[in-house]
Design an enzyme around this catalytic site. Structure first.
Site, mmCIF file in Angstrom:
data_model
loop_
_atom_site.group_PDB
_atom_site.id
_atom_site.type_symbol
_atom_site.label_atom_id
_atom_site.label_comp_id
_atom_site.label_asym_id
_atom_site.label_seq_id
_atom_site.Cartn_x
_atom_site.Cartn_y
_atom_site.Cartn_z
ATOM 1 N N GLY A 235 44.838 32.263 3.712
ATOM 2 C CA GLY A 235 45.819 33.329 3.605
ATOM 3 C C GLY A 235 47.134 32.994 4.287
ATOM 4 C CG HIS A 236 50.042 36.128 4.510
ATOM 5 N ND1 HIS A 236 50.622 37.204 3.891
ATOM 6 C CD2 HIS A 236 49.127 36.664 5.354
ATOM 7 C CE1 HIS A 236 50.101 38.323 4.337
ATOM 8 N NE2 HIS A 236 49.193 38.016 5.227
ATOM 9 C CG ASN A 237 52.287 34.023 8.454
ATOM 10 O OD1 ASN A 237 52.460 34.802 7.510
ATOM 11 N ND2 ASN A 237 53.288 33.510 9.140
#
Length: 344
Positions: A235-237
């Site tokens: 997922g993001h980050n």
């Protein structure tokens, strides 16, 4: 391709014990013929040493006397891989930039690259020397691809994604799609723009149809030397360290930090905003809902320490019988209470 055992031993730094002969390939102990090399890395297959027809076997020193011809190795599985590389057929033979590829005038393609038909390379993208882009690859604007990389068919790098040198991205990998960022409001579910990017280190391998989302802000990262299997989702980050092994169908939620040398077995799920320390091992189908200190081995859903997890596995098959016994005890206890009540 035919090679002599002495040549292979010299190239790989192995000790040849037995007759020098020519071989033309690598195979399993069970299937190998007299012109093939095999290997023993798992004690489970020890019995096959006496029946194999292999022309030579890569083995640890303690098993060299069990075969007629041995290539003695401190790490048989690793040296099997190196031997396999000597005989492996190179995938693809295309050279240069195809006239059927679309390369933006502002893009830079390094020397010795192979850009197959139907590849798209966007504005200001930079492709390092010796990189191979198979058909259907999409390299978005401002992307950076290092030297010596291989991107198999239909790999997608969205705008601004960076990957280091000597990376392998298998078919269908998508790097830099929008992260899953939404806010519930009185007007419905509203999208949060994902304006960061993805940065992959050098010597990273990413399996088919794996996806790594761009960050909301900043960078989603994967460190040097990490190997990711097919069908994995980051997922993001997410920040993943170096030399990690991530097996198929793992999902890691946004903003989780993963240290170096971490191993996640198949179908592990990790919640968001967690910290997984370096050297952690997570067993298959585990659900991680809290931070894990460095060096821990955990398993289960929710994930617990190894000793607790193993005790749980021991107890689980006994639960149906224990449930029946508990029901019987409860019934006997109720009858005993009733009997005592009547006596009073």
């Amino acid at each position: 391709m035919v090679r002599r055992l002495s040549e292979i031993a010299g190239l790989l730094g192995l000790e040849l014990r037995g007759e020098d002969r020519e071989v033309s390939g690598v195979n399993t102990l069970e299937a190998a013929g007299p012109d093939e090399i095999s290997f023993l890395a798992n004690p489970r297959y020890m019995g096959q040493l006496s029946t194999t027809r292999a022309g030579a076997v890569i083995v640890a020193a303690e098993h060299a006397q069990d075969v007629a011809v041995a290539l003695v190795s401190a790490n048989p599985y690793f040296d099997f891989g190196r031997t396999l590389a000597l005989f492996a057929r190179k995938q693809g033979s295309f050279e240069g930039v195809s006239e059927q590829a679309v390369v933006h005038p502002e893009a830079v393609v390094g020397e010795g690259c192979a850009v197959y038909p139907h590849v798209y390379i966007g504005p200001r993208a930079r492709i390092g020397a010796g990189t191979v882009l198979f058909p259907g690859c999409y390299i978005g604007e401002d992307c950076v691809v290092g030297g010596g990389c291989t991107l198999y068919p239909n790999v997608v790098l969205m705008a601004g994604v960076e990957i280091g040198d000597d990376c392998i991205l298998h078919a269908g990998v998508v790097l830099g799609a929008d992260g899953f960022g939404f806010a519930r409001t009185e007007f419905g579910i509203q999208k949060i723009p994902q304006v960061g990017t993805v940065r992959i280190g050098s010597d990273v391998e990413i399996g088919a149809n794996t996806t790594i989302d761009r960050s909301v802000l900043g960078v989603t990262t994967v460190g040097d030397g990490t190997k990711i299997d097919n069908l994995v989702m980051l997922g993001h980050n997410v920040e993943m360290g170096r030399n990690c092994l991530i097996v198929s169908q793992v999902g890691i939620s946004g903003s989780t930090k993963v240290g170096d040398d971490v191993t996640m077995a198949g179908q592990v799920g990790v919640a968001g905003h967690l910290s997984i320390g370096s050297g952690v091992t997570i067993g298959p189908k585990s659900g991680v809902a809290k931070d894990i200190p460095a060096g821990e081995t955990v398993g289960g859903a929710p994930a617990v320490d190894k000793s607790t997890y193993m005790r749980t596995l021991t107890v689980m098959p006994k639960l149906p019988d224990m449930y029946k016994r508990l029901g019987k005890l409860e019934k006997e206890l109720a009858e005993l209470k009733k009997s005592l009540s009547e006596e009073q």
